[in-house]
Design an enzyme around this catalytic site. Sequence first.
Site, PDB file in Angstrom:
ATOM      1  N   SER A 137     -50.757  18.913  16.446  1.00 41.45           N
ATOM      2  CA  SER A 137     -50.133  18.263  17.590  1.00 41.45           C
ATOM      3  C   SER A 137     -48.640  18.287  17.341  1.00 41.45           C
ATOM      4  O   SER A 137     -48.104  17.483  16.581  1.00 41.45           O
ATOM      5  CB  SER A 137     -50.624  16.816  17.720  1.00 41.45           C
ATOM      6  OG  SER A 137     -49.791  16.103  18.626  1.00 41.45           O
ATOM      7  N   GLU A 138     -47.985  19.233  17.947  1.00 41.12           N
ATOM      8  CA  GLU A 138     -46.539  19.322  17.770  1.00 41.12           C
ATOM      9  C   GLU A 138     -45.875  18.067  18.311  1.00 41.12           C
ATOM     10  O   GLU A 138     -44.893  17.570  17.757  1.00 41.12           O
ATOM     11  CB  GLU A 138     -45.995  20.577  18.468  1.00 41.12           C
ATOM     12  CG  GLU A 138     -46.403  21.894  17.796  1.00 41.12           C
ATOM     13  CD  GLU A 138     -47.840  22.311  18.033  1.00 41.12           C
ATOM     14  OE1 GLU A 138     -48.491  21.729  18.926  1.00 41.12           O
ATOM     15  OE2 GLU A 138     -48.322  23.227  17.330  1.00 41.12           O
ATOM     16  N   GLN A 191     -45.228  25.508  13.371  1.00 47.11           N
ATOM     17  CA  GLN A 191     -45.726  26.725  12.698  1.00 47.11           C
ATOM     18  C   GLN A 191     -45.071  28.008  13.224  1.00 47.11           C
ATOM     19  O   GLN A 191     -44.779  28.921  12.451  1.00 47.11           O
ATOM     20  CB  GLN A 191     -47.243  26.789  12.807  1.00 47.11           C
ATOM     21  CG  GLN A 191     -47.870  27.652  11.736  1.00 47.11           C
ATOM     22  CD  GLN A 191     -49.345  27.345  11.567  1.00 47.11           C
ATOM     23  OE1 GLN A 191     -50.164  27.784  12.366  1.00 47.11           O
ATOM     24  NE2 GLN A 191     -49.686  26.601  10.541  1.00 47.11           N
ATOM     25  N   PHE A 192     -44.856  28.066  14.513  1.00 41.43           N
ATOM     26  CA  PHE A 192     -44.077  29.146  15.127  1.00 41.43           C
ATOM     27  C   PHE A 192     -43.235  28.504  16.225  1.00 41.43           C
ATOM     28  O   PHE A 192     -43.713  27.579  16.896  1.00 41.43           O
ATOM     29  CB  PHE A 192     -44.991  30.211  15.756  1.00 41.43           C
ATOM     30  CG  PHE A 192     -45.655  31.119  14.759  1.00 41.43           C
ATOM     31  CD1 PHE A 192     -45.086  32.335  14.404  1.00 41.43           C
ATOM     32  CD2 PHE A 192     -46.853  30.756  14.167  1.00 41.43           C
ATOM     33  CE1 PHE A 192     -45.702  33.173  13.477  1.00 41.43           C
ATOM     34  CE2 PHE A 192     -47.465  31.589  13.237  1.00 41.43           C
ATOM     35  CZ  PHE A 192     -46.892  32.800  12.885  1.00 41.43           C
ATOM     36  N   ALA A 193     -42.043  29.024  16.449  1.00 46.27           N
ATOM     37  CA  ALA A 193     -41.187  28.475  17.501  1.00 46.27           C
ATOM     38  C   ALA A 193     -41.902  28.501  18.850  1.00 46.27           C
ATOM     39  O   ALA A 193     -41.690  27.638  19.696  1.00 46.27           O
ATOM     40  CB  ALA A 193     -39.875  29.258  17.588  1.00 46.27           C
ATOM     41  N   ASP A 194     -42.779  29.467  19.019  1.00 44.23           N
ATOM     42  CA  ASP A 194     -43.562  29.606  20.246  1.00 44.23           C
ATOM     43  C   ASP A 194     -44.432  28.383  20.521  1.00 44.23           C
ATOM     44  O   ASP A 194     -44.932  28.220  21.635  1.00 44.23           O
ATOM     45  CB  ASP A 194     -44.465  30.834  20.126  1.00 44.23           C
ATOM     46  CG  ASP A 194     -43.751  32.022  19.510  1.00 44.23           C
ATOM     47  OD1 ASP A 194     -43.643  33.047  20.181  1.00 44.23           O
ATOM     48  OD2 ASP A 194     -43.289  31.929  18.346  1.00 44.23           O
ATOM     49  N   TYR A 195     -44.645  27.561  19.501  1.00 43.74           N
ATOM     50  CA  TYR A 195     -45.528  26.397  19.658  1.00 43.74           C
ATOM     51  C   TYR A 195     -44.760  25.085  19.703  1.00 43.74           C
ATOM     52  O   TYR A 195     -45.340  24.014  19.533  1.00 43.74           O
ATOM     53  CB  TYR A 195     -46.560  26.372  18.526  1.00 43.74           C
ATOM     54  CG  TYR A 195     -47.366  27.638  18.429  1.00 43.74           C
ATOM     55  CD1 TYR A 195     -47.776  28.305  19.589  1.00 43.74           C
ATOM     56  CD2 TYR A 195     -47.717  28.197  17.209  1.00 43.74           C
ATOM     57  CE1 TYR A 195     -48.500  29.485  19.520  1.00 43.74           C
ATOM     58  CE2 TYR A 195     -48.443  29.373  17.131  1.00 43.74           C
ATOM     59  CZ  TYR A 195     -48.824  30.018  18.292  1.00 43.74           C
ATOM     60  OH  TYR A 195     -49.540  31.181  18.224  1.00 43.74           O
ATOM     61  N   HIS A 201     -45.944  34.775  18.958  1.00 45.32           N
ATOM     62  CA  HIS A 201     -45.441  34.702  17.581  1.00 45.32           C
ATOM     63  C   HIS A 201     -44.108  35.429  17.474  1.00 45.32           C
ATOM     64  O   HIS A 201     -43.763  35.968  16.432  1.00 45.32           O
ATOM     65  CB  HIS A 201     -46.426  35.329  16.585  1.00 45.32           C
ATOM     66  CG  HIS A 201     -47.785  34.733  16.609  1.00 45.32           C
ATOM     67  ND1 HIS A 201     -48.748  35.132  17.490  1.00 45.32           N
ATOM     68  CD2 HIS A 201     -48.344  33.757  15.854  1.00 45.32           C
ATOM     69  CE1 HIS A 201     -49.855  34.427  17.273  1.00 45.32           C
ATOM     70  NE2 HIS A 201     -49.638  33.587  16.309  1.00 45.32           N
ATOM     71  N   PRO A 217     -45.104  21.862  23.192  1.00 41.49           N
ATOM     72  CA  PRO A 217     -45.777  20.554  23.316  1.00 41.49           C
ATOM     73  C   PRO A 217     -44.925  19.397  22.780  1.00 41.49           C
ATOM     74  O   PRO A 217     -45.147  18.245  23.143  1.00 41.49           O
ATOM     75  CB  PRO A 217     -47.049  20.730  22.477  1.00 41.49           C
ATOM     76  CG  PRO A 217     -47.298  22.204  22.455  1.00 41.49           C
ATOM     77  CD  PRO A 217     -45.929  22.834  22.458  1.00 41.49           C
TER      78      PRO A 217
HETATM   79  C1  LIG Z   1     -49.800  25.064  19.971  1.00 46.58           C
HETATM   80  C2  LIG Z   1     -50.168  25.796  18.739  1.00 46.58           C
HETATM   81  N1  LIG Z   1     -49.883  25.256  17.534  1.00 46.58           N
HETATM   82  C3  LIG Z   1     -50.172  25.920  16.400  1.00 46.58           C
HETATM   83  C4  LIG Z   1     -50.775  27.150  16.434  1.00 46.58           C
HETATM   84  C5  LIG Z   1     -51.053  27.928  15.129  1.00 46.58           C
HETATM   85  N2  LIG Z   1     -52.500  27.987  14.863  1.00 46.58           N
HETATM   86  C6  LIG Z   1     -53.234  29.050  15.253  1.00 46.58           C
HETATM   87  S1  LIG Z   1     -54.854  28.850  14.926  1.00 46.58           S
HETATM   88  C7  LIG Z   1     -54.588  27.356  14.196  1.00 46.58           C
HETATM   89  C8  LIG Z   1     -55.764  26.573  13.668  1.00 46.58           C
HETATM   90  C9  LIG Z   1     -56.744  26.202  14.750  1.00 46.58           C
HETATM   91  O1  LIG Z   1     -57.867  25.543  14.212  1.00 46.58           O
HETATM   92  P1  LIG Z   1     -59.095  25.177  15.126  1.00 46.58           P
HETATM   93  O2  LIG Z   1     -58.653  24.567  16.381  1.00 46.58           O
HETATM   94  O3  LIG Z   1     -60.034  24.378  14.288  1.00 46.58           O
HETATM   95  O4  LIG Z   1     -59.767  26.580  15.510  1.00 46.58           O
HETATM   96  P2  LIG Z   1     -60.435  27.672  14.542  1.00 46.58           P
HETATM   97  O5  LIG Z   1     -59.360  28.602  14.096  1.00 46.58           O
HETATM   98  O6  LIG Z   1     -61.064  26.937  13.426  1.00 46.58           O
HETATM   99  O7  LIG Z   1     -61.440  28.383  15.378  1.00 46.58           O
HETATM  100  C10 LIG Z   1     -53.239  27.041  14.212  1.00 46.58           C
HETATM  101  C11 LIG Z   1     -52.650  25.805  13.653  1.00 46.58           C
HETATM  102  C12 LIG Z   1     -51.063  27.674  17.711  1.00 46.58           C
HETATM  103  N3  LIG Z   1     -51.661  28.876  17.855  1.00 46.58           N
HETATM  104  N4  LIG Z   1     -50.756  26.985  18.822  1.00 46.58           N
END
Ligand SMILES: Cc1ncc(C[n+]2csc(CCOP(=O)(O)OP(=O)(O)O)c2C)c(N)n1
Lengths: 413, 413, 332, 332
Positions: free
Chosen positions: D54-55, D77-81, D124, D84
């Site tokens: 949760s950004e 984690q990435f500027a793209d995120y 990304h 929120p």
């Molecule tokens: C808004 C946002 N924040 C962070 C990320 C980076 N990110 C990609 S996958 C991931 C983990 C997701 O975990 P989960 O929801 O449990 O799904 P799973 O990969 O286990 O299927 C993260 C933090 C993202 N893609 N989007």
Amino acid sequence: MSGAGEEGRLSLTVPEPHVRPGDQPDFSDLVVPPAGSVRRPPVDADPQDIRDLAYTIITVLDGEGRAHGPWAGALDDEALREGLRHMMVLRAFDARMQMAQRQGKTSFYMQNLGEEAVACAFRTALRPGDMNFPTYRQAGLLVAGGYPLVEMMNQIFSNESDPLKGRQLPIFYSSKSHGFFSISGNLGTQFIQAVGWAMASAIMNDTKIAAGWIGDGATAESDFHAAMVFASTYHAPVVLNIVNNQWAISTFQGIARGEAATFAARGHGFGIAALRVDGNDYLAVHAVASWAAERARRNLGPTLIEYVTYRAGAHSTSDDPSAYRPRVESEAWPLGDPIARLKQHLIARGAWSPERHVQAEAEVLETVIEAQREAETHGTLHAGGKPSARDIFENVYAQMPPHLKRQRQDAGV
Amino acid sequence: MSGAGEEGRLSLTVPEPHVRPGDQPDFSDLVVPPAGSVRRPPVDADPQDIRDLAYTIITVLDGEGRAHGPWAGALDDEALREGLRHMMVLRAFDARMQMAQRQGKTSFYMQNLGEEAVACAFRTALRPGDMNFPTYRQAGLLVAGGYPLVEMMNQIFSNESDPLKGRQLPIFYSSKSHGFFSISGNLGTQFIQAVGWAMASAIMNDTKIAAGWIGDGATAESDFHAAMVFASTYHAPVVLNIVNNQWAISTFQGIARGEAATFAARGHGFGIAALRVDGNDYLAVHAVASWAAERARRNLGPTLIEYVTYRAGAHSTSDDPSAYRPRVESEAWPLGDPIARLKQHLIARGAWSPERHVQAEAEVLETVIEAQREAETHGTLHAGGKPSARDIFENVYAQMPPHLKRQRQDAGV
Amino acid sequence: MIEAIRDAIGTAMEADPAVVVFGQDVGYFGGVFRCTQGLQQRFGKNRCFDAPISELGIVGAAIGMAAYGLRPCVEIQFADYVYPAYDQIVSEAARLRYRSNGDFTAPLVIRMPTGGGIFGGQTHSQSPEALFTHVAGLKTIVPSNPYDAKGLMIAAIEDDDPVIVLEPKRLYNGPFDGHPDRPVTPWSKHPLGEVPDGHYTVPLGKAAIRREGAAVTVLAYGTMVHTAEAAAIETGIDAEIVDLRSLVPLDLETIVASVEKTGRCVVVHEATLTSGFGAELAALVQEHCFFHLEAPVRRVTGWDTPYPHAQEWDYFPGPARLGRVLREALEA
Amino acid sequence: MIEAIRDAIGTAMEADPAVVVFGQDVGYFGGVFRCTQGLQQRFGKNRCFDAPISELGIVGAAIGMAAYGLRPCVEIQFADYVYPAYDQIVSEAARLRYRSNGDFTAPLVIRMPTGGGIFGGQTHSQSPEALFTHVAGLKTIVPSNPYDAKGLMIAAIEDDDPVIVLEPKRLYNGPFDGHPDRPVTPWSKHPLGEVPDGHYTVPLGKAAIRREGAAVTVLAYGTMVHTAEAAAIETGIDAEIVDLRSLVPLDLETIVASVEKTGRCVVVHEATLTSGFGAELAALVQEHCFFHLEAPVRRVTGWDTPYPHAQEWDYFPGPARLGRVLREALEA
Ligand SMILES: Cc1ncc(C[n+]2csc(CCOP(=O)(O)OP(=O)(O)O)c2C)c(N)n1
Ligand SMILES: Cc1ncc(C[n+]2csc(CCOP(=O)(O)OP(=O)(O)O)c2C)c(N)n1
Ligand SMILES: [Mg+2]
Ligand SMILES: [Mg+2]
């Protein structure tokens, strides 16, 4: 909880998994009731009368592959064999594409390993016209929905036949005709969109329903809350699916779940029917999905489903899970492997055999290889046919505005 | 639910209040158990063992002003008289400032009418150093905390003594020394900040706790979810308060609440202790707030409290509620008026009299008028002393960067 | 202008059953600025309804609806409150067509009152247009009068892409020339206050010359169009005033033609200076008209600070401040 | 550059117990780019921990912590995120000091990997700096090398205002000159790859001249500094390359001095063109150096489209595209 009970200095709690690399896997927290022991309420049950279903695990198949209880029995031999085939195709597909990524044929890949039952079984509860709003780990929806493997690979290879013209990361499929909404790289966003789509269907007095998908980790995102609020307020005909595969990249599910007992319980604060199901049990997933879909179709409102499963592979090709969890954790996972379990069940009911399975494996592999061969004739990321640089400028808007025309000209394409 | 039970055409549900202007008020949905009938668990109760407390209403005072049950008895006569005075001051303050706005002495005002008990009683459960993250309807925290009325008015008038230098809308107070975080105009944002502040206190092994505040309508915002997730995950020493005053501008609470029975129930999906309390009962609010504050102080984790109350006035000076709810709805509100109820209780216990009340009303009014007189010597929005145009450029950053210096020069100030 | 907006939405709803309207307080009550008043009664709760206080939810649900085939027209109560929905707008609505190669689209309109001038303090005064113009896939429009408001709104609802509509709230009840001390003149006295009945559109991407002039080009939109007119009159400067109406797509042709004629350019907006849309305009003008420019392009804008409450008129770029810069631009 | 960032955060944590670090995967694992590796072991779970996805929550909690008196340094984690969290950043962190008249402040650092060049597709690869530079109350920095990354990061953590740190991810493992086909050179071979031990700062608001030149000024930051160097070398143009390092506050003095010397200016960034930070730079340069400019300020940027996956190198403003514009700028 440090310091609990006494007034004094506060301290911060940071949840931590029971085990880390080098430790023995420990799933003692996961209480799985006997197969078939959880009740099946009528689809028009009042959410407040079925709160128990969020704190248990609905399982049909026992350790010997026998089906039990009120959630069993909906699928015939043919449907089950078809389901097995879908999962096998998906697994073979994953293995080949994972390899293709290692060979540099694409930039990135994400597997469904260990979670195949969730999307594959769910898909069979839907009808044409229904719409999924998936994350990146529901390729099973496409496979079980009959979407061509070649098209999936064209997308993965960003080749000249890529339906998405090279614009999207590998596996970020989109297919309206197959009820598969365009995957976003931004976690969570699709969950509220699914609710909006379902509301639109209700507004237009249509019969179609929507399904939203989210990972355990991503339930922490704001969109999850918005989806719950809107689904609850407008009684939307939507099935909201949480795939709890225990991990969010390196972060165990306890960080997103906090002190809640389950993710399914999140539904209770919204008056939303909530069920928790064995995500590695094809029959249980199908039964629960069908229950929720029927509920939606009858305008009885939304259902939240938590699928308890395990991400058996790495998060993606950029990840190495041995840095944060025991290498052997996957093998210790109490709910087993979805393919092995359905295979065992089919054999137990006399509809399958070890020999037919070996043969099916070969056929499935051949199918996937054949698709890959064809896809590669259209190119891979760095070789052969490619989408055009002109495609950068298309579909930003319905009509290209003057400034993009100027830029395209600047780009000399 | 239209169409429920049968497959067929879907339809959208849009929740609607029972009554609209012209109709008879109807609060038949609000089930209030007898005063004193709800149990009081120990502060270290496991959230999952007290789920019932989110579906009831904790009330101490009955219709005759007598206190009952396990939540009664913590406050002595003096403390109760003090509480009464706080609420009376706040009400008189509101009335004067509302009038001042009508007279053009400020641009805007928001009353606390009918909800005075919530913030006033809560404040007395806190200790110096604790921090509130309020919305715009918790001026009672300042009044009960001894913040000078003149300062509040200086802020409201945006005058030369305004502690916020004219930058903020009227009533958007800020006072670190009084444990009152700067009010944001953006709904919800402060809720997760309260959790962060509490986490910081825990990180530093401090003893201070935080309190977050949010309205029923604003629980739909994303920040609410983030607050719940973080409070749950890190077991933060925070009290999370939902003031359910039945309305969000023109929108009744059913739009935000959806099909949930209560807002307090939102805590359950996070394993957070959740209580629902009569927000117009000073004793009940104080008791529940103290319970939750003690829980936080003992590092036993967060508590979510829903205060059931009624916004007796308009949303703000820009609003006219007669356009969307019956004019007389406020009088029909089953939980009565917090000041009348506490007055009745004090009289019933022999610690107050109608005569003393009349006298107190006069004193309180005099105090408020005196404060206003003083504040007005420093100016009002369009007359007298003003903050400087230079103040526009200050405090954007700790040190003014060159571009702001250039702009200030441009502005000729 | 409120009536024009209401009329536009009603006309669009009449024309196409796929148009639905929702937002905070927009249903029964008709919106805090009353822009949707009467629509619920007219079209039913199915097509005009109240939403929970979740801007994310409002836009996210609207995207889902648009993907289904509806044309949602949603209200954000104040532009200052759009940020919770920013991710859904930027990451989703703006890119859906692109990332799905046209398989899914998001034809939706996000309306929001914008700008200052009502003593609204930092949370009821902002002008966030530059935060949208930077995002590929969005269109952003700002009407300056009732005629345009209706025509642009209908065009926006009928447009197949997501459109951000910033409605200058200070113009809701009449043209405002930047003089708060003067009485409010109603729109009925303004030529562009007259709004034809029924369906018409003002195309997105076309600017309008509000005042012809030879000495300097003023690029403005929204409330600032009227402030610019006042500044031109008060200074007596022969300014040509271009009302952009649409920021993306932008009518560069009209801008360039005007600046090539006048040789001077002043840009004005209420938003903060740094990285405001005025930066883009100045960059474009100097790029496309460099050899015609006799003086640098100047920007008159809100200061790079939050919008203050009491000092509203020191912050607001009114006719005096604009007039001074116009004079300087002529002297340079 | 990863080591430099890790070193900076560790140094700041060492110096001040109020510095805490959290974000997705930053705790046990040390971040997906490993920028926080080892910090949890070194400073304990209290000071470096994993956060829910949760950004909004990450930044919102950090604001609360900062108001308490901590100095959170959080990772997106990435500027793209970051979107929120945009509301918490814009409406809260940026304005807290102002609206409370200094009673409460938000000294926090929000780090995020930015930019393209890794086949990351639209989610990304983004460069959202202009979405921060428009917001009064924020500082925004973009380091281009390990030495600066460490010094700027420490300065950012010690700064009393919220600072956005955009870390060009394509530079994490070595200077990247825009030629994807050439082997990656490690930072160890680059003069600015050498990072002193211990505490030092690079002040926010000071640009650095990376290459002196007389023919044209190139304004760049992040990855584009290296691309600009390659373009200068490859075209043989005597370009002066200014590495801005800090976008807000901006070192206008250095920029103006350079452009007054060269008389020409090209701005380069990866972000989309319209309303990108290049617009602000172009606007400022023409405003402050108008009578020194011999040609319009040109911008070389990402196209006004989402960032595509397969066509990465057609999108990325590499040395060829920049070189072409440099030549044109000299001819104009
Ligand atoms: C808004 C946002 N924040 C962070 C990320 C980076 N990110 C990609 S996958 C991931 C983990 C997701 O975990 P989960 O929801 O449990 O799904 P799973 O990969 O286990 O299927 C993260 C933090 C993202 N893609 N989007
Ligand atoms: C993010 C955001 N969205 C919308 C608004 C406009 N707004 C101000 S108050 C309000 C209603 C809030 O209702 P509630 O949370 O129940 O609090 P109450 O006014 O009843 O105390 C709305 C919609 C806002 N201030 N911030
Ligand atoms: Mg997961
Ligand atoms: Mg309310």
